[in-house]
Design a protein around this motif. Sequence first.
Motif, PDB file in Angstrom:
ATOM      1  N   TYR A   1      89.035  60.438  62.002  1.00 27.97           N
ATOM      2  CA  TYR A   1      87.621  60.706  61.779  1.00 27.97           C
ATOM      3  C   TYR A   1      87.045  61.544  62.923  1.00 27.97           C
ATOM      4  O   TYR A   1      86.383  62.547  62.695  1.00 27.97           O
ATOM      5  CB  TYR A   1      86.871  59.383  61.623  1.00 27.97           C
ATOM      6  CG  TYR A   1      85.377  59.530  61.550  1.00 27.97           C
ATOM      7  CD1 TYR A   1      84.776  59.928  60.368  1.00 27.97           C
ATOM      8  CD2 TYR A   1      84.579  59.279  62.653  1.00 27.97           C
ATOM      9  CE1 TYR A   1      83.402  60.074  60.287  1.00 27.97           C
ATOM     10  CE2 TYR A   1      83.203  59.417  62.580  1.00 27.97           C
ATOM     11  CZ  TYR A   1      82.627  59.815  61.403  1.00 27.97           C
ATOM     12  OH  TYR A   1      81.272  59.958  61.326  1.00 27.97           O
ATOM     13  N   TYR A   2      87.293  61.114  64.173  1.00 29.07           N
ATOM     14  CA  TYR A   2      86.753  61.850  65.314  1.00 29.07           C
ATOM     15  C   TYR A   2      87.430  63.203  65.490  1.00 29.07           C
ATOM     16  O   TYR A   2      86.789  64.172  65.891  1.00 29.07           O
ATOM     17  CB  TYR A   2      86.849  61.020  66.591  1.00 29.07           C
ATOM     18  CG  TYR A   2      85.906  59.838  66.583  1.00 29.07           C
ATOM     19  CD1 TYR A   2      84.537  60.015  66.500  1.00 29.07           C
ATOM     20  CD2 TYR A   2      86.386  58.541  66.633  1.00 29.07           C
ATOM     21  CE1 TYR A   2      83.663  58.950  66.479  1.00 29.07           C
ATOM     22  CE2 TYR A   2      85.524  57.456  66.619  1.00 29.07           C
ATOM     23  CZ  TYR A   2      84.162  57.660  66.538  1.00 29.07           C
ATOM     24  OH  TYR A   2      83.310  56.599  66.513  1.00 29.07           O
ATOM     25  N   ASN A   3      88.727  63.285  65.181  1.00 29.56           N
ATOM     26  CA  ASN A   3      89.413  64.579  65.221  1.00 29.56           C
ATOM     27  C   ASN A   3      88.783  65.545  64.223  1.00 29.56           C
ATOM     28  O   ASN A   3      88.547  66.719  64.538  1.00 29.56           O
ATOM     29  CB  ASN A   3      90.904  64.424  64.902  1.00 29.56           C
ATOM     30  CG  ASN A   3      91.686  63.818  66.031  1.00 29.56           C
ATOM     31  OD1 ASN A   3      91.328  63.949  67.194  1.00 29.56           O
ATOM     32  ND2 ASN A   3      92.759  63.128  65.694  1.00 29.56           N
ATOM     33  N   PHE A   4      88.512  65.052  63.031  1.00 25.59           N
ATOM     34  CA  PHE A   4      87.889  65.866  61.990  1.00 25.59           C
ATOM     35  C   PHE A   4      86.481  66.298  62.407  1.00 25.59           C
ATOM     36  O   PHE A   4      86.113  67.462  62.264  1.00 25.59           O
ATOM     37  CB  PHE A   4      87.860  65.090  60.668  1.00 25.59           C
ATOM     38  CG  PHE A   4      87.380  65.892  59.502  1.00 25.59           C
ATOM     39  CD1 PHE A   4      88.111  66.979  59.031  1.00 25.59           C
ATOM     40  CD2 PHE A   4      86.196  65.568  58.855  1.00 25.59           C
ATOM     41  CE1 PHE A   4      87.670  67.726  57.954  1.00 25.59           C
ATOM     42  CE2 PHE A   4      85.748  66.303  57.776  1.00 25.59           C
ATOM     43  CZ  PHE A   4      86.491  67.390  57.318  1.00 25.59           C
ATOM     44  N   SER A   5      85.707  65.371  62.951  1.00 28.67           N
ATOM     45  CA  SER A   5      84.349  65.692  63.425  1.00 28.67           C
ATOM     46  C   SER A   5      84.393  66.747  64.520  1.00 28.67           C
ATOM     47  O   SER A   5      83.571  67.664  64.545  1.00 28.67           O
ATOM     48  CB  SER A   5      83.659  64.440  63.958  1.00 28.67           C
ATOM     49  OG  SER A   5      83.374  63.559  62.922  1.00 28.67           O
TER      50      SER A   5
ATOM     51  N   GLN B   1      80.271  63.380  68.571  1.00 26.99           N
ATOM     52  CA  GLN B   1      79.875  62.012  68.255  1.00 26.99           C
ATOM     53  C   GLN B   1      80.140  61.031  69.381  1.00 26.99           C
ATOM     54  O   GLN B   1      79.675  59.905  69.339  1.00 26.99           O
ATOM     55  CB  GLN B   1      80.602  61.541  66.997  1.00 26.99           C
ATOM     56  CG  GLN B   1      80.195  62.322  65.784  1.00 26.99           C
ATOM     57  CD  GLN B   1      80.619  61.645  64.514  1.00 26.99           C
ATOM     58  OE1 GLN B   1      80.615  60.433  64.420  1.00 26.99           O
ATOM     59  NE2 GLN B   1      80.978  62.425  63.524  1.00 26.99           N
TER      60      GLN B   1
END
Length: 129
Positions: A1-5, A12
């Motif tokens: 999720y954070y890699n994608f963001s 984030q």
Amino acid sequence: YYNFSHRLGISQIDNFNLQNKIFGIECNFEELNGIDFKKGCYVGQENTSRIKLRNKLRRRILPIIKISGNVCENDIIKYKGIEVGKIIIDTPYLFGLIKVVEPDLIEFANNELVCGNSKVKILKPEWIT
């Protein structure tokens, strides 16, 4: 999720580093519908609306990819010897406050740049105009 963001250019984690340092328009909040110029009543309203109305947005938060070396907060990013930005979030996902004019972001985005003794690449997500 954070890699994608991170790849999308949405910071984030470690956002407290940004507090009281930059305007929401520089954080890409306009494109994320985080600023309503019709309603008003947002932090930094006078300065932010002036930047928008006069088309004076000079810098933005953009994701950074480390190619080699170590990168720390406040390290300067250079393109052909010209300062184009600095690291404002260094862990766990790199973000920089990057100039978008003089030189134009299109000229150096997705190219290998110098950052101290390191090499980095600035990513320009497609949704950022």
